[in-house]
Enzyme design. Structure first.
Site, mmCIF file in Angstrom:
data_model
loop_
_atom_site.group_PDB
_atom_site.id
_atom_site.type_symbol
_atom_site.label_atom_id
_atom_site.label_comp_id
_atom_site.label_asym_id
_atom_site.label_seq_id
_atom_site.Cartn_x
_atom_site.Cartn_y
_atom_site.Cartn_z
ATOM 1 N N ARG A 1 81.866 16.045 -98.055
ATOM 2 C CA ARG A 1 82.618 15.037 -97.298
ATOM 3 C C ARG A 1 83.820 15.749 -96.684
ATOM 4 O O ARG A 1 84.219 16.821 -97.138
ATOM 5 C CB ARG A 1 83.068 13.914 -98.228
ATOM 6 C CG ARG A 1 81.875 13.166 -98.832
ATOM 7 C CD ARG A 1 82.293 11.835 -99.392
ATOM 8 N NE ARG A 1 81.201 11.183 -100.077
ATOM 9 C CZ ARG A 1 80.262 10.440 -99.485
ATOM 10 N NH1 ARG A 1 80.286 10.265 -98.177
ATOM 11 N NH2 ARG A 1 79.301 9.873 -100.180
ATOM 12 N N THR B 1 71.165 7.453 -95.832
ATOM 13 C CA THR B 1 72.013 6.736 -96.777
ATOM 14 C C THR B 1 71.127 5.992 -97.755
ATOM 15 O O THR B 1 70.206 5.285 -97.334
ATOM 16 C CB THR B 1 72.935 5.713 -96.094
ATOM 17 O OG1 THR B 1 73.395 4.799 -97.078
ATOM 18 C CG2 THR B 1 72.251 4.929 -95.000
ATOM 19 N N ILE B 2 71.387 6.164 -99.045
ATOM 20 C CA ILE B 2 70.558 5.385 -99.961
ATOM 21 C C ILE B 2 70.944 3.914 -99.904
ATOM 22 O O ILE B 2 70.205 3.044 -100.329
ATOM 23 C CB ILE B 2 70.608 5.889 -101.426
ATOM 24 C CG1 ILE B 2 72.009 5.798 -102.007
ATOM 25 C CG2 ILE B 2 70.027 7.249 -101.571
ATOM 26 C CD1 ILE B 2 71.989 5.895 -103.522
ATOM 27 N N ASP B 3 72.147 3.643 -99.359
ATOM 28 C CA ASP B 3 72.616 2.250 -99.311
ATOM 29 C C ASP B 3 71.812 1.389 -98.334
ATOM 30 O O ASP B 3 71.929 0.163 -98.346
ATOM 31 C CB ASP B 3 74.094 2.213 -98.900
ATOM 32 C CG ASP B 3 75.002 2.799 -99.969
ATOM 33 O OD1 ASP B 3 74.481 3.164 -101.040
ATOM 34 O OD2 ASP B 3 76.217 2.891 -99.742
ATOM 35 N N GLU C 1 78.171 -1.186 -106.847
ATOM 36 C CA GLU C 1 79.477 -0.546 -107.072
ATOM 37 C C GLU C 1 80.585 -1.098 -106.166
ATOM 38 O O GLU C 1 81.762 -1.035 -106.505
ATOM 39 C CB GLU C 1 79.366 0.962 -106.872
ATOM 40 C CG GLU C 1 78.904 1.309 -105.467
ATOM 41 C CD GLU C 1 78.954 2.782 -105.125
ATOM 42 O OE1 GLU C 1 79.440 3.573 -105.939
ATOM 43 O OE2 GLU C 1 78.507 3.114 -104.018
ATOM 44 N N GLY D 1 79.424 8.012 -90.992
ATOM 45 C CA GLY D 1 80.519 8.928 -90.664
ATOM 46 C C GLY D 1 79.985 10.131 -89.904
ATOM 47 O O GLY D 1 80.519 10.528 -88.863
#
Ligand SMILES: Nc1ncnc2c1ncn2[C@@H]1O[C@H](COP(=O)(O)OP(=O)(O)OP(=O)(O)O)[C@@H](O)[C@H]1O
Ligand SMILES: O=P(O)(O)OC[C@H]1O[C@](O)(CO)[C@@H](O)[C@@H]1O
Length: 524
Positions: free
Chosen positions: A220, A274-276, A375, A247
């Site tokens: 990051r 992204t796993i999201d 989370e 990002g």
């Protein structure tokens, strides 16, 4: 040997030779046909000046609602024939080239109509959107021998990263005959860090699809436009493949603009990661399914713990910073989850209809409960202010630890109400994103990687690849990072749509959980 035997052997020999001759003749006829066809196509393509047929068509079709990525003219001033073009038969076992029949290549003017597939911000919605399909093109903008490609992975880990890396290398090398392929180590900062640019060959990547993580490493932060652009210019990279989340994609957009400013013909593709599963427009991001599958092991353990104690509670925290797709999908898949909390759905912890009381009441009757929390779910807690402690190197908020908060809160509440419970808290956060991709995700990764390579060769830049209604498409990054999906989503974000999307209702139906809001509005 008698005469008959000799005659038989001679006949058999002649027949075999005849057969071989026939095979040879057919093969050479096919090859001749292919050459004739290829030559006529070359001539046809040579007639073009400096722009591809598709580019001409898209310039015209933009008025029809086509949302095409930026296109660059062929840097060498001429168009080339795709080396994948062949007869539909693989002629040479050592290469992956020259086997695609003409019918497989994208037809000029063939778009995917995406109006019903994803919902864009109503303010910017102007009828149907046409997306450019992500299949290979017969005309390509570069001589593959003159391509110098770079691959980089940015942001958090996700199952399938290595599959994407492998397939980009293999596709460039075998399908397009490009050998100048480099890996950028450690995310964007690798572009300007000594020793972080290393050559990649098929040999380096041949087995990596079985591994979790990324062989290129990731990070990051480290974004420095000037330094990254200087590296691209100095090293002469002309194709860049960037694998990352929202990002990262904002970075690609800035990089494309910088390349334009410097007048450098560099083709940049994004592969959304992204796993999201919180990237809009695309059906699903790679790695999501694998993570949901891996989360089952944690939820199953929580269920066993809960059922093996008197008044047992199993609590699992799963990833999902702004969007609760993993928690929702994993809970629906598991079927044993009783409470699921996500960032999109407001809840109260205390009060008669709050989460704590619901768990207590359930324990009185059923003696066990399984709770899954995303989370990022602290933001949707309405009766307690749970403040985020800061930001990470990329500027993303560091989340308040809702898992530990719930763990302590549930035990305390039950104790205060005279019940001693056994709560087991499982946090498999990093385990669900470090596993190797499952078969479905591997197929998706390979599809996206190949599409990215086809897209840069087709002359597109500033695009991301994704399946929309099952069809691989080249999505302009500015469209991707400005599209909102789901209520209260930010530009470039997809959130669970509580009202419009039936998934949340399926979740409610399978958990049986109430709204967790004390003041329930009366229905008219
Ligand atoms: N707005 C932006 N402009 C340019 N670069 C950015 C921007 N936002 C983030 N980046 C850079 O992109 C890289 C990855 O960003 P980030 O850490 O936010 O992960 P991400 O791509 O959003 O993926 P994840 O889903 O894992 O969070 C970092 O190097 C970061 O500095
Ligand atoms: O701890 P890290 O590496 O910053 O990553 C955590 C974040 O990454 C994500 O997996 C997104 O990629 C989020 O779900 C999570 O909040």
């Amino acid at each position: 040997m008698d005469k008959d035997k000799w005659n038989q052997i001679l006949l058999l020999g002649a027949a075999t030779l005849g057969f071989i001759g026939l095979l040879h003749y057919r093969k050479s006829q096919n090859a001749r046909k292919a050459i004739r066809r290829t030559t006529s196509q070359v001539r046809q393509i040579e007639k073009l000046e400096k722009i591809l047929n598709e580019q001409k068509a898209i310039e015209h079709d933009i008025q029809r609602g086509v949302r095409a990525p930026k296109m660059l003219p062929p840097p060498e001033g001429k168009v080339f024939l795709n080396p994948l073009l062949g007869t539909g038969v693989k002629q040479d076992i050592n290469s992956g080239r020259a086997f695609l029949p003409e019918s497989v290549f994208n037809k000029v003017g063939g778009y995917l109509v995406a109006d019903n597939v994803f919902s864009i911000d109503p303010a910017s919605a102007g009828g149907s959107i046409l997306l450019v399909k992500g299949s290979p093109r017969m005309e390509i903008v570069m001589n593959p021998k003159n391509v110098k490609a770079a691959i980089v992975t940015c942001g958090g880990l996700c199952p399938g990263l290595n599959v994407v890396i492998r397939e980009i290398v293999m596709s460039l090398h075998f399908n397009y005959d490009t050998t100048e392929i480099y890996g950028i180590w450690n995310g964007y900062s690798g572009f300007y860090t000594e020793g972080f640019i290393k050559k990649l060959t098929p040999h380096d990547v041949v087995d990596i699809h079985t591994l979790g993580g990324t062989i290129l490493k990731t990070s990051r932060g480290g974004w420095n436009l000037e330094k990254i652009a200087d590296c691209i210019e100095e090293r002469g990279f002309n194709q860049i493949y960037v694998i990352g989340g929202d990002g990262t994609h904002r970075g690609i957009n800035a990089l494309v603009e910088e390349m334009e400013r410097r007048n450098l013909p560099v083709f940049i593709a994004g592969i959304p990661k992204t796993i999201d599963n919180d990237i809009p427009i695309i059906d699903k991001s790679f790695g999501f399914d694998t993570s949901v599958e891996e989360a089952q092991r944690a939820i199953d353990s929580a269920n066993i713990e809960a059922n093996s104690a008197e008044y047992g509670v199993g609590l699992v925290k799963l990833m999902g910073r702004n969007s609760g797709f993993i928690a929702m999908q994993a809970s629906i898949a598991n079927r044993n989850v009783n409470v699921c909390l996500i960032p999109e759905s407001e809840y109260e912890l205390s009060g008669p209809n709050g989460v704590y009381n619901y768990i207590l009441e359930r324990l009185k009757v059923k003696k066990h409960a399984v709770v899954v929390v995303a989370e990022g779910a602290a933001v949707s807690c309405k009766d307690e202010k749970l403040v985020m402690p800061g930001t990470d190197a990329s500027g993303n908020p560091i989340l308040y630890d809702i898992g530990k908060h719930l763990r302590d809160g549930i035990v305390k509440y039950c104790k205060e109400h005279g019940m001693n419970i056994t709560l087991k808290y499982i946090d498999p956060t990093y385990m669900i994103r470090t596993v190797p991709a499952n078969s479905g995700d591997k197929v998706l990764c390979a599809t996206l990687a190949q599409a990215a390579v086809h897209g840069t060769f087709a002359g597109f830049t500033g695009f991301s690849v994704g399946c929309v209604a099952g069809t691989p498409c080249f999505i302009p990054i500015d469209l991707m990072i400005s599209t909102r999906e789901g209520k209260n989503s930010l530009p470039g974000q997809r959130r669970v749509d509580l009202e419009g999307n039936y998934m949340w209702w399926r979740l409610m139906a399978s958990t049986g959980q109430p709204s967790f809001i004390n003041e329930v509005k009366e229905l008219n």
